[in-house]
Structures are given as C-alpha cells and as structure tokens.
Design an enzyme around this catalytic site. Structure first.
Site, PDB file in Angstrom:
ATOM      1  N   LYS B  48       8.515  13.554   3.427  1.00 58.09           N
ATOM      2  CA  LYS B  48       7.487  12.848   2.835  1.00 58.09           C
ATOM      3  C   LYS B  48       7.966  11.645   1.978  1.00 58.09           C
ATOM      4  CE  LYS B  48       3.353  11.800   1.001  1.00 58.09           C
ATOM      5  NZ  LYS B  48       2.460  11.221   2.162  1.00 58.09           N
ATOM      6  N   ASN B  72      -6.250   7.745   6.538  1.00 57.24           N
ATOM      7  CA  ASN B  72      -5.856   8.613   5.216  1.00 57.24           C
ATOM      8  C   ASN B  72      -5.713   7.563   4.313  1.00 57.24           C
ATOM      9  OD1 ASN B  72      -2.865   8.747   4.321  1.00 57.24           O
ATOM     10  ND2 ASN B  72      -2.954   7.994   6.772  1.00 57.24           N
ATOM     11  N   ALA B  73      -5.850   7.939   3.081  1.00 56.21           N
ATOM     12  CA  ALA B  73      -5.619   7.650   1.844  1.00 56.21           C
ATOM     13  C   ALA B  73      -4.937   8.361   0.911  1.00 56.21           C
ATOM     14  CB  ALA B  73      -6.682   6.591   1.350  1.00 56.21           C
ATOM     15  N   CYS B 132       3.497   1.365   3.374  1.00 57.43           N
ATOM     16  CA  CYS B 132       2.070   2.260   2.869  1.00 57.43           C
ATOM     17  C   CYS B 132       0.948   1.407   2.879  1.00 57.43           C
ATOM     18  CB  CYS B 132       2.556   3.080   1.676  1.00 57.43           C
ATOM     19  SG  CYS B 132       0.790   4.034   1.601  1.00 57.43           S
ATOM     20  N   LYS B 167      11.024   0.899   7.371  1.00 53.12           N
ATOM     21  CA  LYS B 167      10.063   1.288   8.095  1.00 53.12           C
ATOM     22  C   LYS B 167       8.831   0.258   7.887  1.00 53.12           C
ATOM     23  CE  LYS B 167       6.356   4.952   8.861  1.00 53.12           C
ATOM     24  NZ  LYS B 167       6.194   6.400   8.558  1.00 53.12           N
ATOM     25  N   ILE B 193       5.557   2.060  13.826  1.00 50.23           N
ATOM     26  CA  ILE B 193       4.855   1.514  12.902  1.00 50.23           C
ATOM     27  C   ILE B 193       4.322   2.242  11.908  1.00 50.23           C
ATOM     28  CG2 ILE B 193       3.923  -0.817  14.220  1.00 50.23           C
ATOM     29  CD1 ILE B 193       1.359   0.925  14.676  1.00 50.23           C
ATOM     30  N   GLY B 219      -2.657   7.873  14.993  1.00 53.13           N
ATOM     31  CA  GLY B 219      -3.231   8.718  15.894  1.00 53.13           C
ATOM     32  C   GLY B 219      -3.436   7.770  17.186  1.00 53.13           C
TER      33      GLY B 219
HETATM   34  C1  LIG Z   1      -1.915  11.768   6.205  1.00 55.96           C
HETATM   35  C2  LIG Z   1      -0.495  10.687   6.572  1.00 55.96           C
HETATM   36  C3  LIG Z   1       0.458  10.677   5.369  1.00 55.96           C
HETATM   37  C4  LIG Z   1       1.308   9.985   5.567  1.00 55.96           C
HETATM   38  N1  LIG Z   1       2.329   9.524   4.715  1.00 55.96           N
HETATM   39  C5  LIG Z   1       3.336   8.841   4.894  1.00 55.96           C
HETATM   40  C6  LIG Z   1       4.266   8.511   3.903  1.00 55.96           C
HETATM   41  O1  LIG Z   1       4.446   9.207   2.842  1.00 55.96           O
HETATM   42  N2  LIG Z   1       5.347   7.628   4.316  1.00 55.96           N
HETATM   43  C7  LIG Z   1       5.477   7.151   5.417  1.00 55.96           C
HETATM   44  O2  LIG Z   1       6.505   6.156   5.582  1.00 55.96           O
HETATM   45  N3  LIG Z   1       4.588   6.959   6.245  1.00 55.96           N
HETATM   46  C8  LIG Z   1       3.333   7.996   6.111  1.00 55.96           C
HETATM   47  N4  LIG Z   1       2.456   8.253   7.081  1.00 55.96           N
HETATM   48  C9  LIG Z   1       2.580   7.466   8.250  1.00 55.96           C
HETATM   49  C10 LIG Z   1       3.381   8.015   9.504  1.00 55.96           C
HETATM   50  O3  LIG Z   1       4.421   8.413   9.109  1.00 55.96           O
HETATM   51  C11 LIG Z   1       3.373   7.169  10.670  1.00 55.96           C
HETATM   52  O4  LIG Z   1       3.911   6.167  10.624  1.00 55.96           O
HETATM   53  C12 LIG Z   1       1.931   6.826  11.123  1.00 55.96           C
HETATM   54  O5  LIG Z   1       0.646   7.997  11.118  1.00 55.96           O
HETATM   55  C13 LIG Z   1       1.696   6.530  12.647  1.00 55.96           C
HETATM   56  O6  LIG Z   1       2.235   7.575  13.493  1.00 55.96           O
HETATM   57  P1  LIG Z   1       1.195   8.582  14.122  1.00 55.96           P
HETATM   58  O7  LIG Z   1       0.269   7.815  14.885  1.00 55.96           O
HETATM   59  O8  LIG Z   1       2.158   9.163  14.970  1.00 55.96           O
HETATM   60  O9  LIG Z   1       0.756   9.160  13.244  1.00 55.96           O
HETATM   61  C14 LIG Z   1       1.327   8.916   6.897  1.00 55.96           C
HETATM   62  C15 LIG Z   1       0.474   9.145   7.947  1.00 55.96           C
HETATM   63  C16 LIG Z   1      -0.510  10.143   7.615  1.00 55.96           C
HETATM   64  C17 LIG Z   1      -1.741  10.207   8.883  1.00 55.96           C
END
Ligand SMILES: Cc1cc2nc3c(=O)[nH]c(=O)nc-3n(C[C@H](O)[C@H](O)[C@H](O)COP(=O)(O)O)c2cc1C
Ligand SMILES: Cc1cc2nc3c(=O)[nH]c(=O)nc-3n(C[C@H](O)[C@H](O)[C@H](O)COP(=O)(O)OP(=O)(O)OC[C@H]3O[C@@H](n4cnc5c(N)ncnc54)[C@H](O)[C@@H]3O)c2cc1C
Ligand code: FES
Lengths: 282, 308
Positions: B48, B72-73, B132, B167, B193, B219
């Site tokens: 995280k 999410n936020a 973010c 990132k 991304i 997602g």
């Molecule tokens: C609830 C949630 C919290 C996230 N927190 C972070 C974070 O703290 N730092 C970060 O670089 N990305 C964060 N992400 C982004 C994910 O690492 C990822 O880049 C993004 O969700 C796209 O991938 P996915 O579709 O497989 O989830 C978060 C995503 C979600 C859904």
C-alpha cells in the site's frame, strides 16, 4: 475501536456447491451451501459470496462479491467434505438477483469466515436481540447460543409480514419473541424501537443487560441511543460497502469515536455502539 | 523455476520468481494474504502506498460497484513509513519481493520516503505513486505535468539506489510522453496504469456515490485502455514496463506480456478472489508451456502484428 468478539478461524477461499436455494416469500431467500473444509464460524461472522454462480469464465459484471452473514453453519465440517452454511438473503439488486438464480449443483465462491463476531453472552445476563430487515440473519446463531445462558428476548422487525426473515426458525427457540411490522401486518405496528423502548424501561439490572442490534444504520443508531439512555450496553453489527472483506481494500471504513476509522470487515462487523461516530455515518 | 519451464523474469533489476505482483492498495502489506496462500508462489507485491506520517483516508462511502469494475476514493490511508518498516516488513517471508510505494505532496517527501525505505534490505524496489486519481494534492498532480514529473523522478533517483519504478496515471493525453520523461529522469521501469478518474451518481438520492465525489475506476472495465497504454509505452521506452489494469485471469495477464510488459500487477481481482494472483501466475506458466515458450520471459513483446 476495541474489538468485541473472537476471530478464531482463518478464512479461506472455497468453491461451495448450492444444495438448496429457494424463495421464502417476499424477496427473501434461503441458500444452503455445501462448503468443503469449512472451519466453522462465530455468531456474527460473515462470508463474501460471489455475485452469481461460477462459470468457466470469470464473471466480471457484477464484479464484487456480496457480504452475507453466516445464518447457520457455525460448526466446523465434521468431515472435510461435509461443511454446511446457510445464508438468508434479500434480493435487492443485481448481485443478489444472480445469487437467487443459482441452481442446486452450481458453484458459488465463498471467502470466509470473516470479521469478528459477537462476544459470548454472559451467563445469567439478559440479552435483548434486535434485528431489522436483513440484519435478522446475523442474530440467529447468537440467539440460539444465548438461550442456554441468559434471559433472551428477540425483537424482529420488517416493513411488512412477508419481509420478515427467519421468523419460524426464531419461533422454534426457547426465547421471548416479539415481532414488529411498519404496516401492522404482523405483531406490533411500528418500528423495532417501539418494542425495544418498553423492554428497556422494565430492565432491573442495566449493568448485566446487553442489546445486540443489527439492521439498517438508522435503526441501529436509534437502538444505541435508547440503550444508552437506560445505561445498557449496546453492540451493533454494521453494514457497509465491501470489496474484499479481509482488510485490504480499506473500502469498509467507518468513523471511530476515538478518531480516525475502523474497518467493518476486520475490527467488526460487531462494534460497541459507543465506539462508532454515528453522526458521521452516511 | 518450477515445472518444466523457466518462470523467472527481471523487472527493472528486480529478480522475480514469476511475473505476477500484487498491486499497491489491493494487497495490503502482504500478510493479509498469508491465510490464503504462500506468498513465495507469486513474484511478490507492491505494498500500500506509504506517506511519511500515518494517514487516514476519506469518510464513507469510499467504494462503489461500477459496470465490470469498481470506484474507489480511499485517499492513501496507510500506517506510515516507520510502522511499515518496523511492523509489517519483518512479517513478510524471505524470498518474496516487496516493492514499496511512495506518496507525497512534494517531491522532497517522496525522496525522504525513498531514502528511509532504502535502508531496509527487505525492500526490493521503490514505486513512485505519481497517479492517485482522487487525492486533491500530490500524486496525480505530478503524473499529469511532465516537468513536475521529471523533477520528482530526479529527486527520488538521487535518494535511492534501489530499482525505481514510476507508476503512471492514465489520466493524461499522451502516456508515452510521460513514460519517456520518466526514463530520461532516471527511472528503471514504468508501472501502468493506476485507476481511471471517474464518478457515479445515485439518482434516487441525487448524490454522488462516493463521499469524495470523484474516484478511480478499476477492474476489467479499464483493461483495454490499460492494454493500449502498455503497448504504446513499451514501444516508446527501453526500460521495462509493468502492466496493470483489470487483470482477472491468466489470459488477461498474457495480453499485457505480449504487448510488451515484463511483469504484471494484479489489483481489484484480489478482492473477489484472494487466490487470483497465484492462479494467474500458474496460468501464465501453463500458457507458455502450451504455446511452446521455453521461458515465461519470452512472452514479453511476443505480439504478432503482421497483417493477416
Ligand atoms: C481500493 C483501491 C486502492 C488503491 N490504492 C492504491 C495505492 O495506494 N497506490 C497505488 O499506487 N495504487 C492504488 N490503487 C490502484 C491499483 O494499484 C491499480 O493500479 C488499479 O486499481 C488498476 O488495476 P486493477 O484494475 O487490476 O485494479 C488502488 C486501487 C483500488 C481499487
Ligand atoms: C457484514 C455484512 C453482513 C450482511 N449479511 C446479510 C445477510 O445475511 N443477508 C442479506 O440479505 N444481506 C446481508 N448484508 C447486506 C448485503 O450485503 C447487501 O444487501 C448486498 O450486498 C446487496 O447486493 P445487491 O446485488 O442486491 O445490490 P446492488 O445494489 O447491486 O449492490 C451494489 C453494491 O453495493 C453493495 N451494497 C448494497 N447494499 C448493501 C448493504 N446493505 N450492505 C453492504 N453492501 C451493500 C453491494 O455489495 C455491491 O457492492 C450484509 C452486509 C454486511 C456488510
Ligand atoms: S471490505 Fe475491504 S477492507 Fe474491509
């Protein structure tokens, strides 16, 4: 927040098989799952249930699993293959609609058991359980265990008689059962708090009485305020949106009285009502 | 190596047992997954995002479902770098690559975080969260402005000798330009991304579904966007790319590898299936075997683009 219950069992991800899935009137349904290697659960713990039967291809819509209380199924599987978990649920959206369409033999993904449940009811205490709407499902096992140890009263409420969950099961327990419906179609006409208030007024030993409430947030808040005004402890089982159920998305946070937030899926779902910053809940 | 073929990959100097990492914010601090599987069976994870001090996130509702995805936020709620180093890191089994993600509102904060994290031998690499999508200051401000981004990467580069990933946010006009900026500023790799800036409304209550109003979409809904961006970036830079966005299955992951990614991160999928990362790692291996690749690493960039 201080944790209230126990979390003795590690969760796992299990492909469960539907044994039964039937309507119980209104939008209420009962799902019985065969859950291999089920470790059992504490009253108040929950599972994350895939939003519909599993197919060869991973379902992406609806994406998130649905949190559901373990209604019955608190004993560990006697044999590895024989774990059994019952869920009472209301069809209220797309995910629960798809769950209701799962046929016997089909598979649902279960992650659990999750969260911290209710602490054990103290012997010789008085327990007042208050369930509204789908919150009723979190209370059955607690009631079933409480009867042997404490004077147990259960108040179940719903909008109308057809929406009442699990009523016959509760009626089979040796408890004082009170029903409220908003339209008066069964029991007392009104809200669960209309039944709770006179119960609390009659409490002679507030320090050994506990209210256990689960239902919509305004209902739990009202129960907590009533209990507080009678110097009675109140435990609530909170509902909140969840993506994971095991503490990694941080999506289920609720404002805590001591400042900051607590995760419903990890520190809860059961909280002491004094630990929740009610005014900041949506 | 396991089974017949070589599953190892190298991401920006980080040796991984296989190309699957848990994505930041979806894999906690690692230990949350230990009930489900042995972390040594995946490549590792990005923890995280960390800030210098512990940080609380937004009030509820923080998440909501969306078509084939979620919003999410959270707002980078985390335990802070000190507790991460003292309490969380020691609990991760040896042999699991831990990449630490840094977040701040100024480049000096990112640099200090990177320096402190570099003091631990258990940190395999640093990922700069410059993306973010819903924090009012920091993060995406850097990710959307090439000169700020270059300055940020340079500052962190000076602060650490660990492999450095940046990132990227998809919320930009030309993703390849941002990636080249990072490469020029000394990054060792690009992760992309992050979530796509988005919003949703409840018409019954006439309110936004998130307390923060804006959130990030993640997602499967974002996967084709992510794939396109990974393709464009891997064409544009020489440093390795880590593909992220909507990966639910091994096939999804393979697509990112074929489009040029050296490794992938699994995010939202962990929520619905805590074994997702493990199953994807195993599935990539069987894909490679089935298609006659000697090494999983050979999948990277193996996209056939000749016209048929
Ligand atoms: C609830 C949630 C919290 C996230 N927190 C972070 C974070 O703290 N730092 C970060 O670089 N990305 C964060 N992400 C982004 C994910 O690492 C990822 O880049 C993004 O969700 C796209 O991938 P996915 O579709 O497989 O989830 C978060 C995503 C979600 C859904
Ligand atoms: C710990 C816990 C235990 C629960 N136990 C039960 C139970 O035993 N029986 C039962 O019928 N219901 C229970 N619920 C509520 C149940 O999770 C929701 O009714 C269900 O998720 C709604 O899904 P849907 O597909 O019908 O609605 P949709 O509107 O399609 O859901 C959209 C999104 O919102 C979430 N959501 C909507 N309503 C709720 C809610 N009230 N609580 C949490 N998330 C919600 C969904 O999970 C989903 O992510 C419980 C909730 C929690 C947190
Ligand atoms: S539901 Fe994900 S942290 Fe609680």
């Amino acid at each position: 927040m201080t944790s209230t219950g126990r979390d003795s069992r590690l969760p796992s991800r299990i492909d469960a098989q539907v044994l039964e899935n039937r309507s119980e009137g209104g939008n209420n349904h009962r799902l019985v799952l065969s859950v291999p290697d089920w470790p059992g659960a504490e009253p108040g713990q929950f599972i994350m249930l895939s939003a519909g039967a599993r197919a060869a291809v991973e379902r992406s819509d609806p994406l998130l699993p649905r949190p559901m209380a373990v209604y019955r199924g608190h004993a560990p599987a006697a044999e590895p293959a024989a774990g059994r978990v019952e869920v009472l649920y209301r069809v209220s959206g797309r995910g629960t609609q798809l769950i209701s369409e799962a046929l016997p033999g089909q598979r649902l993904r279960v992650v659990g058991p999750l969260g911290r449940g209710f602490p054990e009811v103290e012997s010789d205490a008085s327990a007042v359980l208050v369930g509204g709407g789908t919150g009723v499902a979190s209370l059955y096992e607690l009631a079933a265990r409480a009867v042997a140890r404490a004077r147990t009263t259960v108040v179940l409420g719903a909008r109308t008689a057809a929406d009442l969950m699990g009523r016959d099961d509760f009626a089979g327990l040796d408890i004082d059962l009170q029903i409220t419906t908003e339209d008066g179609s069964s029991g007392l006409r009104g809200l669960v708090t209309d039944a709770l208030a006179p119960l609390l007024r009659r409490v002679s030993r507030p320090s050994s009485t506990t209210v256990y409430a689960c239902g919509p947030t305004p209902m739990m808040r009202a129960c907590a305020e009533l209990a507080e005004s009678h110097a009675v402890r109140c435990l609530v089982s909170l509902e909140n949106n969840m993506a994971c159920g095991f503490g990694v998305c941080l999506g289920c946070a609720v404002p805590a009285r001591r400042g900051g937030f607590a995760l419903v899926c990890q520190s809860g779902p059961v909280f002491d009502s004094n630990d929740v910053r009610w005014q900041d809940l949506p | 190596m396991s089974g017949g073929i070589d599953t190892r990959v190298c991401l920006a100097g980080i040796e991984l047992r296989n190309p699957v990492l848990g994505a930041s914010g979806t894999f906690g601090y690692g230990s949350e997954f230990e009930a489900f599987f042995d972390l040594r069976r995946i490549g590792g994870f990005v923890a995280k995002s960390l800030t210098l001090e512990p940080r609380w996130g937004n009030p509820p509702p923080r998440i909501a479902e969306a078509p084939s995805g979620m919003l999410n936020a959270i707002s980078i709620e985390n335990i802070g770098v000190a507790a991460f180093l003292e309490e969380k890191l020691p609990r991760v089994p040896d042999g699991v690559a831990v990449i630490a993600s840094c977040f701040g509102t100024e480049s000096a904060e990112y640099a200090e975080l990177a320096a402190r994290l570099s003091s631990s031998p258990r940190v395999a690499g640093i990922e700069i969260n410059a993306s973010c999508p819903h924090v009012k200051s920091g993060g995406i401000e850097f990710g959307q402005d090439a000169s700020l981004l270059a300055e940020l990467v340079r500052r962190v580069r000076e602060a650490t000798r660990l492999p450095l990933l940046v990132k990227l946010s998809p919320n930009v006009t030309r993703i390849a330009d941002m990636a080249m900026t990072c490469e020029d500023a000394g990054a060792d790799g690009i992760s992309l991304i992050n979530a796509v800036q988005a919003m949703e409304v409840d018409v019954e209550t006439r309110r936004p579904v998130l307390s923060n109003i804006l959130g990030g979409l993640s997602g499967p809904a974002i996967r084709p966007i992510a794939l396109r961006m990974v393709w464009q970036v891997s064409q544009a830079v020489k440093i390795p790319v880590c593909g992220i966005g909507g990966i639910l299955t091994a096939d999804d992951a393979v697509k990112f590898l074929l489009c040029g990614a050296s490794a992938v991160q699994v995010g939202t999928a962990n929520y619905l299936n805590p074994l997702a990362a493990l199953e994807i790692a195993e599935g990539i291996q069987s894909y490679a075997e089935r298609h006659g690749f000697a090494r999983v690493a050979d999948l990277t960039g193996a996209l056939e683009t000749r016209s048929v």
